[in-house]
Design a protein around this motif. Structure first.
Motif, short mmCIF file in Angstrom:
data_model
loop_
_atom_site.label_atom_id
_atom_site.label_comp_id
_atom_site.label_asym_id
_atom_site.label_seq_id
_atom_site.Cartn_x
_atom_site.Cartn_y
_atom_site.Cartn_z
N LYS A 223 8.81 93.55 71.37
CA LYS A 223 7.81 93.52 72.65
C LYS A 223 8.42 92.62 73.21
O LYS A 223 8.83 91.96 72.98
CB LYS A 223 6.62 93.46 71.73
N LYS A 224 7.96 92.75 74.62
CA LYS A 224 8.07 91.32 75.22
C LYS A 224 7.66 89.83 74.24
O LYS A 224 8.58 88.80 74.98
CB LYS A 224 7.44 91.51 76.46
N ASN A 225 7.07 89.78 74.10
CA ASN A 225 6.46 88.62 73.06
C ASN A 225 6.80 88.61 71.76
O ASN A 225 6.63 87.55 71.22
CB ASN A 225 5.38 88.57 73.05
N GLY A 226 8.08 89.45 71.30
CA GLY A 226 9.06 88.72 69.93
C GLY A 226 8.16 89.49 68.61
O GLY A 226 9.36 89.99 68.63
N GLY A 227 7.07 90.19 69.27
CA GLY A 227 6.54 90.75 68.11
C GLY A 227 6.63 92.39 68.13
O GLY A 227 8.05 92.87 68.92
N PHE A 228 6.66 93.76 67.48
CA PHE A 228 7.30 95.03 67.31
C PHE A 228 6.26 95.76 67.93
O PHE A 228 5.03 95.45 67.28
CB PHE A 228 8.04 95.40 66.56
N TYR A 229 6.34 97.21 67.91
CA TYR A 229 4.95 98.46 67.47
C TYR A 229 6.57 99.70 67.74
O TYR A 229 7.65 99.63 67.37
CB TYR A 229 5.13 98.18 68.75
N TRP A 230 5.61 100.69 66.76
CA TRP A 230 5.75 101.63 66.09
C TRP A 230 5.79 102.51 66.82
O TRP A 230 4.44 102.60 67.43
CB TRP A 230 5.74 101.92 64.58
N LEU A 231 7.06 103.65 66.78
CA LEU A 231 6.70 104.37 68.31
C LEU A 231 6.86 106.00 67.30
O LEU A 231 7.94 106.00 66.57
CB LEU A 231 7.07 105.02 69.22
#
Length: 493
Positions: A218-226
């Protein structure tokens, strides 16, 4: 119908080949100058996907931009209403033919295929009879909905992003202008290896669709799964002109899976002390035997003045046998409690017997009789060591319950058998059962029925996770006239 849909998803190209092999379809393609490659790659797959979504989620046709685009294309090729009917009737026939070839056909399934065909075609016919302007209007509304709720992106043939949906912007934290012109490297999470993306590139550049799971930054340094599906788009000459990626946010499911894995590991750690205790019990008898044998030597020397070579060799041999037994015990516990990386095909009888062997000393000192009847002759594909832990946990819970309730004639009955291509294992004790107030909670994490507070509340949760998620089976519990019965159901090949 659910099993049929699963087979459709796995065999889309087979169904499409059957569809376009009908003479009626071949004539329509030829007489109306329909581009066969475009028909197959862009529209045929879309129609199958739409059929699946209508059955699964009752998706409306007018909201499916790909299907409306298909109708628009057919209008441009001057396909008549009766030809449209023939085209989609053969699609239905290809589904029915696939059901017969897959040996899934039943009267009920054929009725359901007919029902959904009529449901879909009636809407398609209504849309097709409308003006192009109306179709464009429906398409625009559909695009707005897709843009808002579907995580989508389109790249050119070099993998450079040329468009993204608002839903993609929302999950990534980036504005569209920040992503357009970038490649996947822009979102790449350090956990995702270059080889992974090379394989994706190789697949889609060959004209095939790719499906899998991707972890993005993510832009904020986090992450997400798709959960991602990438398919190529083709021009009228069959050349790839772009790639579309349709994504589903599975971050929550991933987090839930991580939490479940953590709880399973906690459960294993909690069982470690019990494992060491069982090893100690298994060792107690051979250690006592070794002690007696060693004490025997000085006693003989004192009585007889010397020890014969025959006597010395006999003692050494017996001590060696006891040490071999102790070593084997350690190996057995090590092998059956280390993590599994791959499933193994095994006979369930061997697994249950081995599991009960680990508890043999516990059964002996607590006067518990185990009756095991097996009628299964097929191998089952399981994570062996994890399943051993399940059986040990169920048997030990029964032991604890019988001891806590001071049951006199303590019995555990185990029965394994096959039915309808499934393997069933029944565990029943005579400990009096579980309170109706809590029996529905026993598979919850950290819930324990043990009054002595020695239970972690993770054993049954771990067992349910191993059976249902790792082994694709089921576990249920019932109170019987004498106690509690657990029934495990596992799929057979």
């Amino acid at each position: 119908m659910e099993n049929f849909l699963e087979q459709i998803e796995k065999n889309k190209i087979t169904i499409i080949r059957t569809w376009i092999s009908f003479p009626i379809v071949l004539d329509l393609i030829k007489n109306n100058s329909i581009d066969e490659n475009l028909f197959i790659r862009r529209y045929a797959f879309a129609l199958i996907e739409h059929f699946i979504l209508v059955v699964k989620k009752d998706e409306k046709t007018e909201k499916n931009s790909a299907v409306i685009d298909f109708l628009k294309y057919l209008r441009k090729q001057n396909i008549k209403i009766n030809e449209l009917f023939l085209l989609f009737s053969t699609f239905k026939n290809s589904l029915i033919e696939f059901a017969f070839k897959s040996k899934l056909e039943t009267a009920k399934l054929i009725e359901e295929i007919d029902f959904y065909f009529e449901k879909i075609f009636s809407v398609l016919l209504d849309i097709y009879s409308k003006s192009i302007a109306q179709i464009e209007n429906a398409l625009n509304k559909s695009v707005d909905i897709v843009d808002k709720y579907v995580i989508m992106s389109r790249t050119d043939i070099n993998g450079v992003i040329i468009s993204v949906s608002n839903a993609f912007c929302k999950i990534s934290g980036y504005e569209s202008y920040e992503m357009i012109g970038k490649t996947q490297e822009f979102f790449k999470h350090p956990d995702m290896k270059a080889e992974f993306f090379n394989e994706i590139k190789k697949t889609i550049q060959s004209g095939n669709m790719w499906q899998g799971e991707i972890k993005n930054l993510k832009k904020n340094g986090g992450f997400y799964w798709l959960k991602t599906t990438i398919h190529p788009n083709f021009d009228n000459d069959g050349n790839i002109i772009s790639y579309d990626a349709i994504n589903e946010d599975i971050s929550f499911q991933k987090e839930l899976k991580n939490q479940q894995d953590l709880l399973v590991e906690q459960s294993k750690s909690a069982a470690l002390g019990e494992m060491i205790s069982m090893i100690a019990h298994q060792w107690r008898q051979p250690l006592q035997a070794v002690s007696i044998l060693i004490q025997k030597l000085p006693l003989l020397k004192e009585l007889k003045g010397e020890i014969s070579d025959e006597m010395l060799n006999d003692v050494v041999s017996q001590v060696s046998n006891q040490l071999d037994y102790m070593s084997k015990t350690i190996d057995d516990f090590r092998d059956y409690f280390k993590p599994n990386k791959k499933k193994e095909e095994v006979y369930i009888e061997n697994v249950i017997n081995k599991s009960m062997d680990f508890l043999s000393y516990l059964f002996k000192i607590n006067s518990i009789k185990v009756n095991y009847k097996n009628e299964s002759t097929s191998k089952v594909d399981i994570f062996l060591n994890e399943m051993v832990q399940v059986f040990i946990n169920l048997a030990k819970n029964s032991c604890d319950a019988m001891i806590e309730k001071n049951v006199e004639n303590r019995v555990i009955d185990i029965y394994s058998y096959e039915k309808n291509k499934k393997l069933y294992i029944e565990f029943e004790d005579n400990a009096g059962g579980i309170s109706d107030k809590v029996i529905n909670k026993i598979f919850n994490p950290y819930f324990s029925t043990k009054s002595n507070k020695n239970g972690t509340g993770l054993g049954l949760y771990m067992s349910k996770t191993i059976i249902e998620q790792y082994s694709l089976g089921k576990i249920n519990v019932y109170n019987t006239k004498i106690g509690t019965k657990f029934i495990i159901e596992l799929p057979l090949k």
